[in-house]
Design a protein around this motif. Structure first.
Motif, PDB file in Angstrom:
ATOM      1  N   PRO A 142    -109.687   3.378  59.125  1.00 24.82           N
ATOM      2  CA  PRO A 142    -109.112   2.946  57.854  1.00 24.82           C
ATOM      3  C   PRO A 142    -108.462   4.121  57.121  1.00 24.82           C
ATOM      4  O   PRO A 142    -108.856   5.275  57.288  1.00 24.82           O
ATOM      5  CB  PRO A 142    -110.312   2.405  57.073  1.00 24.82           C
ATOM      6  N   PHE A 143    -107.448   3.831  56.335  1.00 23.86           N
ATOM      7  CA  PHE A 143    -106.795   4.870  55.538  1.00 23.86           C
ATOM      8  C   PHE A 143    -106.417   4.297  54.181  1.00 23.86           C
ATOM      9  O   PHE A 143    -106.281   3.081  53.995  1.00 23.86           O
ATOM     10  CB  PHE A 143    -105.552   5.427  56.241  1.00 23.86           C
ATOM     11  N   LEU A 144    -106.259   5.198  53.231  1.00 28.39           N
ATOM     12  CA  LEU A 144    -105.868   4.834  51.873  1.00 28.39           C
ATOM     13  C   LEU A 144    -104.932   5.915  51.346  1.00 28.39           C
ATOM     14  O   LEU A 144    -105.280   7.094  51.345  1.00 28.39           O
ATOM     15  CB  LEU A 144    -107.094   4.719  50.966  1.00 28.39           C
TER      16      LEU A 144
ATOM     17  N   GLU B 212     -98.654  -7.276  44.673  1.00 26.36           N
ATOM     18  CA  GLU B 212     -99.569  -7.074  45.796  1.00 26.36           C
ATOM     19  C   GLU B 212     -99.123  -7.937  46.960  1.00 26.36           C
ATOM     20  O   GLU B 212     -98.780  -9.107  46.785  1.00 26.36           O
ATOM     21  CB  GLU B 212    -101.005  -7.417  45.410  1.00 26.36           C
TER      22      GLU B 212
ATOM     23  N   GLY C  74    -100.982  -3.813  56.655  1.00 24.94           N
ATOM     24  CA  GLY C  74    -101.652  -3.118  55.574  1.00 24.94           C
ATOM     25  C   GLY C  74    -101.551  -3.928  54.302  1.00 24.94           C
ATOM     26  O   GLY C  74    -101.055  -5.057  54.292  1.00 24.94           O
ATOM     27  N   CYS C  75    -102.001  -3.327  53.212  1.00 28.27           N
ATOM     28  CA  CYS C  75    -101.923  -3.968  51.899  1.00 28.27           C
ATOM     29  C   CYS C  75    -101.257  -3.000  50.940  1.00 28.27           C
ATOM     30  O   CYS C  75    -101.709  -1.858  50.796  1.00 28.27           O
ATOM     31  CB  CYS C  75    -103.310  -4.349  51.388  1.00 28.27           C
TER      32      CYS C  75
ATOM     33  N   THR D  33    -100.386   1.918  45.898  1.00 31.74           N
ATOM     34  CA  THR D  33    -101.548   2.133  46.754  1.00 31.74           C
ATOM     35  C   THR D  33    -101.311   1.404  48.068  1.00 31.74           C
ATOM     36  O   THR D  33    -100.975   0.211  48.072  1.00 31.74           O
ATOM     37  CB  THR D  33    -102.842   1.614  46.109  1.00 31.74           C
ATOM     38  N   LEU D  34    -101.457   2.110  49.174  1.00 29.07           N
ATOM     39  CA  LEU D  34    -101.306   1.524  50.507  1.00 29.07           C
ATOM     40  C   LEU D  34    -102.607   1.703  51.272  1.00 29.07           C
ATOM     41  O   LEU D  34    -103.100   2.826  51.417  1.00 29.07           O
ATOM     42  CB  LEU D  34    -100.161   2.202  51.263  1.00 29.07           C
ATOM     43  N   SER D  35    -103.153   0.622  51.756  1.00 22.82           N
ATOM     44  CA  SER D  35    -104.373   0.689  52.562  1.00 22.82           C
ATOM     45  C   SER D  35    -104.134  -0.036  53.879  1.00 22.82           C
ATOM     46  O   SER D  35    -103.283  -0.922  53.984  1.00 22.82           O
ATOM     47  CB  SER D  35    -105.551   0.057  51.819  1.00 22.82           C
ATOM     48  N   GLY D  36    -104.899   0.366  54.892  1.00 26.73           N
ATOM     49  CA  GLY D  36    -104.746  -0.256  56.196  1.00 26.73           C
ATOM     50  C   GLY D  36    -105.633   0.399  57.226  1.00 26.73           C
ATOM     51  O   GLY D  36    -106.538   1.178  56.893  1.00 26.73           O
ATOM     52  N   VAL D  37    -105.336   0.102  58.476  1.00 29.43           N
ATOM     53  CA  VAL D  37    -106.104   0.650  59.598  1.00 29.43           C
ATOM     54  C   VAL D  37    -105.116   1.148  60.631  1.00 29.43           C
ATOM     55  O   VAL D  37    -104.143   0.442  60.970  1.00 29.43           O
ATOM     56  CB  VAL D  37    -107.025  -0.421  60.218  1.00 29.43           C
TER      57      VAL D  37
ATOM     58  N   ARG E  86    -102.183   6.993  48.100  1.00 31.81           N
ATOM     59  CA  ARG E  86    -101.804   6.687  46.719  1.00 31.81           C
ATOM     60  C   ARG E  86    -100.588   7.512  46.318  1.00 31.81           C
ATOM     61  O   ARG E  86    -100.462   8.684  46.682  1.00 31.81           O
ATOM     62  CB  ARG E  86    -102.963   6.998  45.756  1.00 31.81           C
TER      63      ARG E  86
END
Length: 402
Positions: free
Chosen positions: A340-342, A300, A321-322, A331-335, A344
């Motif tokens: 916001p978006f996610l 992570e 992002g993360c 899994t990539l998440s961010g703005v 996979r």
């Protein structure tokens, strides 16, 4: 991606020769065609191994005087899309299932030319073959033309992925041979086709270097090798390896290995755990496999995100992002623009992934693709290895599928 491929413009075919032959001559490239029937004419499906940019030039020499269509990843089109399409380029994104790519390859076949694919879909990390997709056998059957393989040797040790350059290796060698007739692509089972492809693509550039006694006197021949050999076999510590000139060192236990002019490693003190670089790499893989089998694998990090939706160039996200890589995949998440978006990528969707070492001077990254976009993800953690992300992707897929 959906745009139909052009036949290579006749006026550009001599240009590809002018760009390729000086490099081939400089490295005294030898192409062995003893198993390539002289009477074989296009269309045929040409599958090549992938170690450096020189692969394209030697491939051009190998098919001379024929023209071809080439499958090229999206980043290869940046700034030269029109020219590359005129030269026969077929656009794709790495490690993503694409109906458009299949259709475009079939269209190129119907034009009666050679269709060229580098099925490993990335440069080899340490001069050995990368995993081939199971879908390759299906593509071979769909093409329904003779299948030719071109396996090139010396390109990795000349310009390794972890330290791109030109070490002046010569001669470099290749073998070009007919693997399947058109009839055999229809008669053999998919399992038999894939099995023979995997045998044909077994190569080892460092073993070739040792066998041919190819000497590389470059004083910096080991620099960058720690990108691949990220774990110390003496103390098992990860992410503390460094390299300078012709030496590799662990920052945790201090052990040092020297890389000889023939590509072999020798410990300065104590045992030499691995003299052959690919053996060290495969040992790292086995350690990653243990983490996967034990269910303990996880990565992570905050990441800088650069998006490549088309060939016009990159879009850098303003906010980090993360990225999480774990037992269920990426899994990539961010703005983006306040929203916001996610995203996979489940384990079953990626048999491997593409990584870059210091991509365009911007750092190490992994790039993940959707049908419409490519995300270059640069971890901001101090200690990590994109090589391990690549190995874990492959081992997770094996555990999930098999």
């Amino acid at each position: 991606m959906r745009r139909h491929p052009n036949r290579q413009w006749r006026i550009l075919t001599p240009v590809t020769w002018l760009l390729s032959f000086p490099k081939a001559w400089a490295h005294r490239a030898r192409v062995d065609k003893t198993e390539f029937p002289k009477e074989l004419k296009p269309p045929y499906f040409l599958l090549c191994n992938h170690n450096s940019f020189m692969d394209f030039m030697i491939m051009t020499k190998a098919i001379f005087p024929r023209r071809a269509n080439y499958v090229v990843a999206i980043d290869g089109f940046i700034g030269i899309e029109g020219l590359l399409r005129a030269a026969g380029g077929i656009g794709t994104r790495k490690f993503v299932r694409s109906i458009s790519l299949v259709k475009n390859m079939l269209r190129a076949r119907n034009n009666g030319d050679i269709v060229v694919l580098f099925p490993e879909a990335r440069y080899s990390l340490c001069g050995t073959f990368s995993v081939l997709p199971a879908s390759l056998g299906k593509m071979v059957r769909k093409m329904n033309v003779p299948v030719v393989v071109l396996i090139m040797h010396g390109h990795h040790v000349n310009s390794p992925y972890w330290h791109v350059g030109n070490r002046g290796v010569k001669p470099v060698e290749s073998q070009m041979k007919l693997l399947f007739s058109a009839e055999e692509t229809q008669e053999l089972s998919l399992e038999e086709i894939n099995a023979q492809l995997n045998v044909a693509f077994a190569y080892d550039d460092f073993a070739w270097q040792r066998e041919k006694a190819v000497s590389i006197k470059d004083a910096k021949r080991a620099e960058g090798l720690h990108k691949v050999l990220y774990q110390c076999p003496a103390c098992n510590t990860e992410y503390q390896m460094s390299s300078r000139e012709n030496k590799l060192q662990c920052g945790s236990c201090g052990k040092i290995w020297e890389m000889s002019e023939f590509g072999e490693l020798q410990a300065e003190t104590g045992d030499t755990e691995f003299s052959h670089i690919p053996d060290w790499y495969e040992w790292e893989r086995s350690n990653v496999r243990c983490e996967v089998e034990n269910g303990t694998y996880r990565f992570e990090s905050a990441v800088r995100i650069e998006s490549l939706p088309n060939a016009k160039g990159f879009i850098t996200f303003e906010e980090p992002g993360c990225l999480i890589h774990a037992m269920d995949g990426f899994t990539l998440s961010g703005v983006y623009q306040g929203e916001p978006f996610l995203l996979r990528w489940p384990v079953s969707s990626l048999y491997s992934c593409h990584i870059e070492y210091d991509y365009k001077g911007r750092g190490d990254c992994v790039d993940l693709n959707t049908e419409d976009d490519t995300f270059y993800l640069f971890p901001t953690e101090e200690y990590f290895s994109v090589t391990k992300l690549s190995l874990a992707t492959e081992e997770l897929f094996k555990l999930n599928v098999f």
